[in-house]
Design a protein around this motif. Structure first.
Motif, short mmCIF file in Angstrom:
data_model
loop_
_atom_site.label_atom_id
_atom_site.label_comp_id
_atom_site.label_asym_id
_atom_site.label_seq_id
_atom_site.Cartn_x
_atom_site.Cartn_y
_atom_site.Cartn_z
N SER A 4 7.00 7.20 -5.58
CA SER A 4 6.47 6.78 -4.27
C SER A 4 5.04 6.28 -4.39
O SER A 4 4.68 5.22 -3.86
CB SER A 4 6.55 7.95 -3.29
N ILE A 5 4.20 7.03 -5.10
CA ILE A 5 2.80 6.62 -5.26
C ILE A 5 2.71 5.32 -6.05
O ILE A 5 1.95 4.41 -5.70
CB ILE A 5 2.00 7.74 -5.95
N TYR A 6 3.51 5.20 -7.10
CA TYR A 6 3.47 3.99 -7.92
C TYR A 6 3.92 2.77 -7.13
O TYR A 6 3.30 1.70 -7.20
CB TYR A 6 4.36 4.16 -9.16
N MET A 7 5.00 2.91 -6.36
CA MET A 7 5.53 1.77 -5.62
C MET A 7 4.57 1.31 -4.53
O MET A 7 4.43 0.10 -4.27
CB MET A 7 6.90 2.11 -5.02
N MET A 8 3.90 2.25 -3.87
CA MET A 8 2.94 1.86 -2.83
C MET A 8 1.77 1.08 -3.44
O MET A 8 1.34 0.05 -2.89
CB MET A 8 2.44 3.10 -2.08
N CYS A 9 1.26 1.56 -4.56
CA CYS A 9 0.14 0.85 -5.20
C CYS A 9 0.58 -0.49 -5.76
O CYS A 9 -0.16 -1.49 -5.67
CB CYS A 9 -0.45 1.72 -6.31
N PHE A 10 1.79 -0.54 -6.32
CA PHE A 10 2.30 -1.81 -6.85
C PHE A 10 2.50 -2.82 -5.73
O PHE A 10 2.16 -4.01 -5.88
CB PHE A 10 3.62 -1.56 -7.60
N GLY A 11 3.04 -2.37 -4.60
CA GLY A 11 3.24 -3.28 -3.47
C GLY A 11 1.93 -3.78 -2.90
O GLY A 11 1.82 -4.96 -2.53
N ALA A 12 0.92 -2.90 -2.81
CA ALA A 12 -0.39 -3.34 -2.32
C ALA A 12 -1.03 -4.33 -3.27
O ALA A 12 -1.65 -5.32 -2.85
CB ALA A 12 -1.30 -2.12 -2.12
N ARG A 13 -0.86 -4.11 -4.58
CA ARG A 13 -1.44 -5.02 -5.56
C ARG A 13 -0.76 -6.39 -5.52
O ARG A 13 -1.41 -7.43 -5.66
CB ARG A 13 -1.30 -4.39 -6.95
N GLU A 14 0.55 -6.39 -5.32
CA GLU A 14 1.26 -7.67 -5.22
C GLU A 14 0.92 -8.40 -3.93
O GLU A 14 0.87 -9.64 -3.91
CB GLU A 14 2.78 -7.41 -5.29
#
Length: 266
Positions: free
Chosen positions: A199-209
Motif C-alpha cells: 500500500s505504501i509503495y503503490m501510493m508513492c509510486f502513483g504520486a511519483r508517476e
C-alpha cells in the motif's frame, strides 16, 4: 634596524575605544528601552515608539506528542483488526515529532514493524536513484502533503493516512505453483505486513508517476493520492492496482476450484 627601533602604538587607540564605547552605549540604550516595554509586546521601532503585540505561540505539552508539533497521535484508530500491530503508532517510540529515527530496521525480519508508519512513507519517497538518501527533502514533501490534506478535508492527516494504508493493500494475490511439470497460478491470501508494504509503495509510486513532467508538485500529487486511497476512489493508483490484483486472483481461484472439482468427479 631602524624599523625595529620604532615602537608600535598600543592597540587600544582612541578610535577603537570610541567604537567600543559606542557599541556599549547602544546596548545599554536598547536594554533600557526593552525594560520599559510591557510584557507581551515587542519593539519594532524604538525611534517611532511603535509597539506591536506578539502572536501567542502554540504550547506543546510534554505528555502529548504531535507530528511536526501539529497533528496528534491520540485519536488514531485502525478499523482493520488484522493490521493493528503492523501500522505502528501505539508505542511511545512510534509517536515521533519528526519522522527521522535513524533506526536499523533491516537488521532482522519483521523489525520494520516498529518503524513509525509516517517514516515508512518518507522512506518510500526516497526511490529511483536521484532521490536516494535525500531524507530531509522527503520529510519536507510529506509535511507539505499533510498540510494540503488538512486544508482540503479538515481531518487529522495521520488518520487519513492510516485509512489509506488499510485500503491500498490487496487482500488476495496469485502465485505460481508447479504440479507435475505444469506451472499453474493459484490464489493465496496476503499477509498483513505485505499489505502495508504494498500500500505504501503503490501510493508513492502513483504520486511519483502523476507528477512526472507535470505542472503539479509532488506534494500535491501525494496528498491527492492519499485522499483518494482513503476514500476507495478509482482515481487512486493504489486502488486501481489493488482491484486488478484481486480480480486476477479471483479468476485464478475459480479456475483452480473448477479443476479440482473435475478431478474429484473423475
Amino acid at each position: 634596524f631602524f624599523f625595529l627601533m620604532i615602537r608600535r602604538p598600543p592597540r587600544s587607540t582612541q578610535g577603537v575605544s570610541s567604537a567600543a564605547s559606542d557599541v556599549y552605549k547602544r546596548q545599554v540604550s536598547t536594554q533600557s528601552t526593552w525594560d520599559f516595554i510591557k510584557p507581551g509586546y515587542s519593539m519594532v521601532d524604538v525611534k517611532k515608539g511603535e509597539e506591536v503585540k506578539e502572536e501567542p505561540k502554540p504550547e506543546i505539552s510534554v505528555s502529548e506528542q504531535k507530528l511536526f508539533g501539529k497533528w496528534s497521535y491520540a485519536d488514531l484508530k485502525t478499523e482493520d483488526k488484522s493490521l493493528e500491530g503492523y501500522i505502528s503508532f501505539q508505542q511511545m517510540k512510534s509517536k515521533v515529532f519528526v519522522p527521522h529515527t535513524a533506526g536499523r530496521y533491516q537488521q532482522r525480519g519483521f523489525r520494520k514493524v516498529i518503524c513509525p508508519f509516517v517514516e515508512r512513507l518518507v522512506n518510500s519517497m526516497m526511490m529511483h536513484g536521484r532521490n536516494a538518501g535525500k531524507k530531509l527533502m522527503a520529510i519536507k514533501i510529506v509535511k507539505q502533503a499533510f498540510e494540503i490534506i488538512n486544508l482540503m478535508t479538515g481531518d487529522n492527516p495521520l488518520q487519513v493516512l492510516v485509512k489509506a494504508i488499510e485500503n491500498g493493500g490487496a487482500r488476495e494475490d496469485s502465485t505460481r505453483i508447479q504440479v507435475g511439470g505444469v506451472i499453474k497460478r493459484q490464489a493465496v491470501d496476503v499477509g498483513p505486513l505485505r499489505r502495508v508494504n504494498a500500500s505504501i509503495y503503490m501510493m508513492c509510486f502513483g504520486a511519483r508517476e502523476a507528477t512526472f513532467r507535470k505542472i503539479k508538485t509532488i506534494s500535491e500529487c501525494l496528498a491527492e493520492e492519499i485522499m483518494n486511497c482513503a476514500k476507495n476512489s478509482v482515481n487512486s493508483y493504489a486502488i486501481r492496482k489493488k482491484d486488478e490484483t484481486e480480480r486476477l486472483a479471483k479468476s485464478n481461484r475459480q479456475i483452480f476450484i473448477s479443476q479440482k472439482q473435475s478431478m474429484n468427479s473423475d
